[in-house]
Each structure stands twice: as C-alpha cells, then as structure tokens.
Design a protein around this motif. Structure first.
Motif, PDB file in Angstrom:
ATOM      1  N   UNK A   1       0.826  -1.201   0.000  1.00  0.00           N
ATOM      2  CA  UNK A   1       0.000   0.000   0.000  1.00  0.00           C
ATOM      3  C   UNK A   1       0.859   1.251   0.000  1.00  0.00           C
ATOM      4  N   UNK A   2       0.627   2.132   0.984  1.00  0.00           N
ATOM      5  CA  UNK A   2       1.323   3.420   1.069  1.00  0.00           C
ATOM      6  C   UNK A   2       1.966   3.552   2.451  1.00  0.00           C
ATOM      7  N   UNK A   3       3.031   2.819   2.725  1.00  0.00           N
ATOM      8  CA  UNK A   3       3.590   2.786   4.083  1.00  0.00           C
ATOM      9  C   UNK A   3       4.147   4.108   4.582  1.00  0.00           C
ATOM     10  N   UNK A   4       4.640   4.968   3.698  1.00  0.00           N
ATOM     11  CA  UNK A   4       5.222   6.233   4.148  1.00  0.00           C
ATOM     12  C   UNK A   4       4.366   7.448   3.783  1.00  0.00           C
ATOM     13  N   UNK A   5       3.604   7.370   2.695  1.00  0.00           N
ATOM     14  CA  UNK A   5       2.858   8.540   2.228  1.00  0.00           C
ATOM     15  C   UNK A   5       1.377   8.499   2.586  1.00  0.00           C
TER      16      UNK A   5
ATOM     17  N   UNK B   1     -14.906   9.123  -1.631  1.00  0.00           N
ATOM     18  CA  UNK B   1     -14.843   8.146  -0.542  1.00  0.00           C
ATOM     19  C   UNK B   1     -14.120   6.871  -0.927  1.00  0.00           C
ATOM     20  N   UNK B   2     -14.259   6.450  -2.190  1.00  0.00           N
ATOM     21  CA  UNK B   2     -13.625   5.210  -2.638  1.00  0.00           C
ATOM     22  C   UNK B   2     -12.100   5.288  -2.589  1.00  0.00           C
ATOM     23  N   UNK B   3     -11.473   6.320  -3.177  1.00  0.00           N
ATOM     24  CA  UNK B   3     -10.008   6.389  -3.067  1.00  0.00           C
ATOM     25  C   UNK B   3      -9.526   6.592  -1.638  1.00  0.00           C
ATOM     26  N   UNK B   4     -10.301   7.319  -0.812  1.00  0.00           N
ATOM     27  CA  UNK B   4      -9.900   7.484   0.588  1.00  0.00           C
ATOM     28  C   UNK B   4      -9.909   6.132   1.290  1.00  0.00           C
ATOM     29  N   UNK B   5     -10.963   5.343   1.056  1.00  0.00           N
ATOM     30  CA  UNK B   5     -11.052   4.022   1.680  1.00  0.00           C
ATOM     31  C   UNK B   5      -9.929   3.113   1.202  1.00  0.00           C
ATOM     32  N   UNK B   6      -9.588   3.208  -0.083  1.00  0.00           N
ATOM     33  CA  UNK B   6      -8.532   2.348  -0.620  1.00  0.00           C
ATOM     34  C   UNK B   6      -7.178   2.686   0.013  1.00  0.00           C
ATOM     35  N   UNK B   7      -6.878   3.974   0.119  1.00  0.00           N
ATOM     36  CA  UNK B   7      -5.609   4.374   0.721  1.00  0.00           C
ATOM     37  C   UNK B   7      -5.572   4.003   2.206  1.00  0.00           C
TER      38      UNK B   7
ATOM     39  N   UNK C   1      -5.701  -6.987   2.985  1.00  0.00           N
ATOM     40  CA  UNK C   1      -6.896  -6.149   3.107  1.00  0.00           C
ATOM     41  C   UNK C   1      -6.878  -5.029   2.088  1.00  0.00           C
ATOM     42  N   UNK C   2      -7.927  -4.974   1.281  1.00  0.00           N
ATOM     43  CA  UNK C   2      -8.172  -3.841   0.403  1.00  0.00           C
ATOM     44  C   UNK C   2      -9.526  -3.295   0.810  1.00  0.00           C
ATOM     45  N   UNK C   3     -10.429  -3.130  -0.157  1.00  0.00           N
ATOM     46  CA  UNK C   3     -11.799  -2.791   0.204  1.00  0.00           C
ATOM     47  C   UNK C   3     -12.453  -3.974   0.907  1.00  0.00           C
TER      48      UNK C   3
ATOM     49  N   UNK D   1      -8.749 -23.593   0.885  1.00  0.00           N
ATOM     50  CA  UNK D   1     -10.183 -23.932   0.970  1.00  0.00           C
ATOM     51  C   UNK D   1     -11.085 -22.712   1.137  1.00  0.00           C
ATOM     52  N   UNK D   2     -10.558 -21.649   1.734  1.00  0.00           N
ATOM     53  CA  UNK D   2     -11.381 -20.467   1.996  1.00  0.00           C
ATOM     54  C   UNK D   2     -11.288 -19.407   0.909  1.00  0.00           C
ATOM     55  N   UNK D   3     -10.529 -19.680  -0.151  1.00  0.00           N
ATOM     56  CA  UNK D   3     -10.417 -18.711  -1.229  1.00  0.00           C
ATOM     57  C   UNK D   3      -8.975 -18.448  -1.604  1.00  0.00           C
ATOM     58  N   UNK D   4      -8.767 -17.358  -2.317  1.00  0.00           N
ATOM     59  CA  UNK D   4      -7.452 -17.007  -2.841  1.00  0.00           C
ATOM     60  C   UNK D   4      -7.030 -15.634  -2.340  1.00  0.00           C
ATOM     61  N   UNK D   5      -5.777 -15.533  -1.925  1.00  0.00           N
ATOM     62  CA  UNK D   5      -5.202 -14.265  -1.470  1.00  0.00           C
ATOM     63  C   UNK D   5      -4.077 -13.887  -2.418  1.00  0.00           C
ATOM     64  N   UNK D   6      -4.070 -12.639  -2.854  1.00  0.00           N
ATOM     65  CA  UNK D   6      -3.010 -12.136  -3.723  1.00  0.00           C
ATOM     66  C   UNK D   6      -2.286 -11.001  -3.014  1.00  0.00           C
ATOM     67  N   UNK D   7      -0.987 -11.185  -2.832  1.00  0.00           N
ATOM     68  CA  UNK D   7      -0.176 -10.204  -2.118  1.00  0.00           C
ATOM     69  C   UNK D   7       0.849  -9.589  -3.069  1.00  0.00           C
TER      70      UNK D   7
END
Length: 206
Positions: free
Chosen positions: A13-17, A73-79, A94-96, A151-157
């Motif tokens: 994500x945005x660890x410093x900014x 609100x969408x970009x604020x929530x994403x950041x 975690x994203x949206x 089994x619970x789905x797929x995670x993409x990092x």
C-alpha cells in the motif's frame, strides 16, 4: 518469527505517504462536496425559474454533494484500508475487502512477475526504486504477486508497494519462513524465490 503468535505488518500500500495522501484527499473531498452542493443548488434555481420554492435546489444540491462524497470516498477508503499482515501461518491481505488464507491448508502457491507497476516514482528516471538499476526496455519494473489458494479462497499479495518499493528484506524472509508450514505445490519454490529476491531484487523483475 514465532509461527504460533504475533503479527507482522507487511509494507504494502502506502507505508510512508499514507497520512499525506489521506490529508490531500480529505481536503479535495471537502472541496468537491461543497462545489457539488453549490452547483446543484444553482442548477435547481435555474430549472425552477428562480422561484421561492427551495425544494428542487435543495434536492439537486444534496444529490450532487452525495455523489461527490461517494466519488472521493472510494479512493480514501482504498488508501486507508490497504494493508497486509502475517499472523502465525495466516496471511491476510486487506483492500476494500479482507481475505485470509492459512498456509497450513494452502492448496497452491505461486509468484508471478506481474504487470509494470504504477507508482509515484519519477517516470522519467528509468531506475528501479529498490535496486537502483534500470529496468529492461519493457518499461517500469513489474510488481511480483504472491498468490496463495486454499479452501477459503485465494489471497493475492503484491510484493512491491504502491510507492514503488519491494517489501523489506525482513518481511521477505518472514514470508519465506512461513511457507515452511505449507506442503502444497509451489510452497518450496516460493520460499526459495523470496530468499533469492531478498538477495537480488532483479531476480524476478528484470
């Protein structure tokens, strides 16, 4: 790292900014909502012919203000929400939405180079912000993506944050060690590649 306890935050994500971005988006949001309210009220007055009835201007002003709120609100929530952590053998991204996979029950693990990253680094510098080396003629360095299915789905990092930097060495190593709990196809290869990328960031990217 203790595989049974503790939580390691991963620098995606945005660890410093993040604080600066949230402040800018918040100010922009206030401006957009105010402008939407004023514009809607003016349109309402024009449509109603400038009469004394305030209903239409109020409705249009409120509607445009709500639309502006939703738009910012969408970009604020994403950041604000974008993040990931490793807790024992559980990897959460975690994203949206928030997704978690337990490496002990993982079914497949892969690391793919991904597409060229869109970051805030200088697009004309031609330099990998992590290694200091120029990417190949394909353009910006790619964002490698770790994909774990269970089994619970797929995670993409994503292994490169939105500011253009690969995960720190300590986090790469912690991820590699966590895969010792996974016996599924690709786990050993992923652990080896994470160690390789820690030593040489260009291993998968160039």
């Amino acid at each position: 790292m203790d595989h049974g306890h503790g939580r390691l935050e991963l620098s995606i994500g945005y660890p410093t900014s993040r604080p600066t971005r949230l402040a800018v988006l918040s100010v922009l949001g206030v401006g957009l909502v105010t402008a939407g309210c004023c514009l809607g009220s003016l349109l309402g007055l024009v449509v109603s012919g400038g009469g004394d009835e305030p209903t239409l201007p109020m409705l249009l002003g409120t509607g445009l203000a709500l639309a502006a709120s939703a738009g910012i609100g969408l970009p604020i929530a994403r950041v604000a929400r974008t993040g990931a952590w490793l807790s024992g053998t559980q990897l959460t991204v975690r994203g949206l939405a928030t997704r978690t996979v337990d490496l002990r029950t993982a079914e497949t693990v892969t690391i793919s180079p991904g597409s060229p990253a869109t970051t805030d680094a200088d697009p004309n510098s031609g330099t990998d912000p992590n290694s200091g080396r120029k990417p190949n003629s394909g353009g910006a360095p790619g964002t490698p993506v770790l994909t774990v299915s269970g089994p619970d789905g797929t995670v993409r990092l994503p292994l490169r944050n939105r500011e253009g930097t690969l995960l720190p060495a300590a986090e790469m190593i912690a991820l590699a060690r966590a895969f010792s709990a996974a016996s599924c196809p690709g786990a050993h290869e992923a652990a080896h590649l994470l160690h390789t990328m820690d030593a040489d960031p260009s291993a998968l990217l160039l």
